[in-house]
Design a protein around this motif. Structure first.
Motif, mmCIF file in Angstrom:
data_model
loop_
_atom_site.group_PDB
_atom_site.id
_atom_site.type_symbol
_atom_site.label_atom_id
_atom_site.label_comp_id
_atom_site.label_asym_id
_atom_site.label_seq_id
_atom_site.Cartn_x
_atom_site.Cartn_y
_atom_site.Cartn_z
ATOM 1 N N ILE A 249 0.819 -1.221 0.000
ATOM 2 C CA ILE A 249 0.000 0.000 0.000
ATOM 3 C C ILE A 249 0.855 1.275 0.000
ATOM 4 N N LYS B 104 2.033 5.150 4.889
ATOM 5 C CA LYS B 104 0.682 4.872 4.376
ATOM 6 C C LYS B 104 -0.028 3.873 5.294
ATOM 7 N N VAL C 65 -5.146 1.514 -3.366
ATOM 8 C CA VAL C 65 -3.786 1.713 -2.841
ATOM 9 C C VAL C 65 -3.032 2.797 -3.610
ATOM 10 N N VAL D 155 -8.473 -7.839 -0.422
ATOM 11 C CA VAL D 155 -7.158 -7.282 -0.076
ATOM 12 C C VAL D 155 -6.125 -8.407 -0.043
ATOM 13 N N ASN E 235 -3.395 4.724 7.119
ATOM 14 C CA ASN E 235 -4.626 3.990 6.781
ATOM 15 C C ASN E 235 -5.215 3.207 7.950
ATOM 16 N N TRP F 279 -8.350 -1.771 8.619
ATOM 17 C CA TRP F 279 -8.223 -0.666 7.665
ATOM 18 C C TRP F 279 -9.624 -0.147 7.287
#
Ligand code: ZN
Length: 271
Positions: free
Chosen positions: A63, A68, A264, A198, A72, A116
């Motif tokens: 990601i 990040k 992403v 994911v 996230n 997330w």
């Protein structure tokens, strides 16, 4: 964690905390303050800490790096707990892994994906549902089951091939998935769809810990009806091919892969 492993574990714990804001709830230590009494090992093994760490690095890399990841997920506490029959559970900033046996990298990524999504008020799974052309309708789901159009029992799945509840809408949530997920069962809903999407994205043709499992999830649909898959048991695989097998067996051609890739890369607007 054995006493002899604790020193080695400190570095991993510090990295998880410092770089990824992932806190492991320690269940090991001496039974009394000031290092007195007996050592309690708890449920964590050093090897599991390594596995967790590696899976988190994998997610972060996919990601766009550790910043990040932190942005996230916003910090996560991971603990081992007795959570019944499933391998993991997640809420915003909290992931539980089962104390029954060990966990897989797949489970870690799946649960981190829930965290997330949760950190964004579960909007990511709503966006996935919309992007892939799915919808949730418990009423329509029930109507289909009453009309005998379901591949499940009326209020639960049946434990026989072709009756586990895999068709769109044939699940407890009334979730009519759009496009092609890598699988579905009675517990499938938009949140599970997001978490599995994911994990599939992060494993698909990357040669990592998730990759063989991701491929196995797709390849099973090339089996004949009633065939035994070594990971997934017996089912009517050929029958389900049209719901789950992507074009040319290439998962990256699915809308789910594209959605996660867009997400992403910052191409999905999350309000
Ligand atoms: Zn889940």
């Amino acid at each position: 964690m054995k006493l002899s492993e604790v020193q080695l574990a400190q570095e991993k714990l510090a990295q998880l905390k410092g770089k990824y804001l992932v806190d492991i709830l320690a269940d090991w230590g001496y039974e009394k303050p000031d290092d007195q009494g007996e050592w309690k090992s708890g449920a964590w093994a050093k090897a599991e800490l390594d596995k967790l760490h590696d899976a988190i690095v994998m997610v972060a890399d996919a990601i766009g790096g550790q910043e990040k990841f932190v942005h996230n997920l916003g910090g996560v506490t991971v603990k081992k707990a007795d959570i019944g029959s499933h391998g993991g559970e997640a809420l915003s900033h909290r992931v539980s892994l089962s104390t029954k046996g060990t966990f897989s990298s797949w489970t870690v990524v799946h649960e981190m994906a829930h965290a997330w999504d949760a950190n964004h008020g579960w909007k990511l799974s709503h966006l996935l549902e919309k992007y892939t052309g799915g919808y949730t309708s418990p009423v329509l789901s029930l109507a289909r089951r009453l009309a005998g159009l379901s591949d499940s029992g009326l209020f639960k799945p049946e434990t026989k091939p072709g009756r586990y509840g895999r068709r769109p809408g044939c699940n407890a949530a009334g979730y009519f998935y759009g496009d092609k997920p890598s699988g579905s069962n009675w517990s499938f809903n938009r949140k599970e769809d997001f978490a599995e999407s994911v994990a599939m994205y992060m494993g698909w043709e990357r040669g990592n810990d998730l990759s063989n499992w991701a491929k196995a999830r797709i390849d099973r649909y090339m089996l004949e009806d009633g065939a035994q898959d070594k990971n997934f048991g017996v089912d009517n695989w050929a029958h389900y091919r049209k719901y789950f097998y992507p074009e040319g067996g290439d998962y990256s051609k699915t809308k789910r892969w594209q959605f996660i890739d867009d997400l992403v890369h910052g191409k999905i607007r999350v309000t």
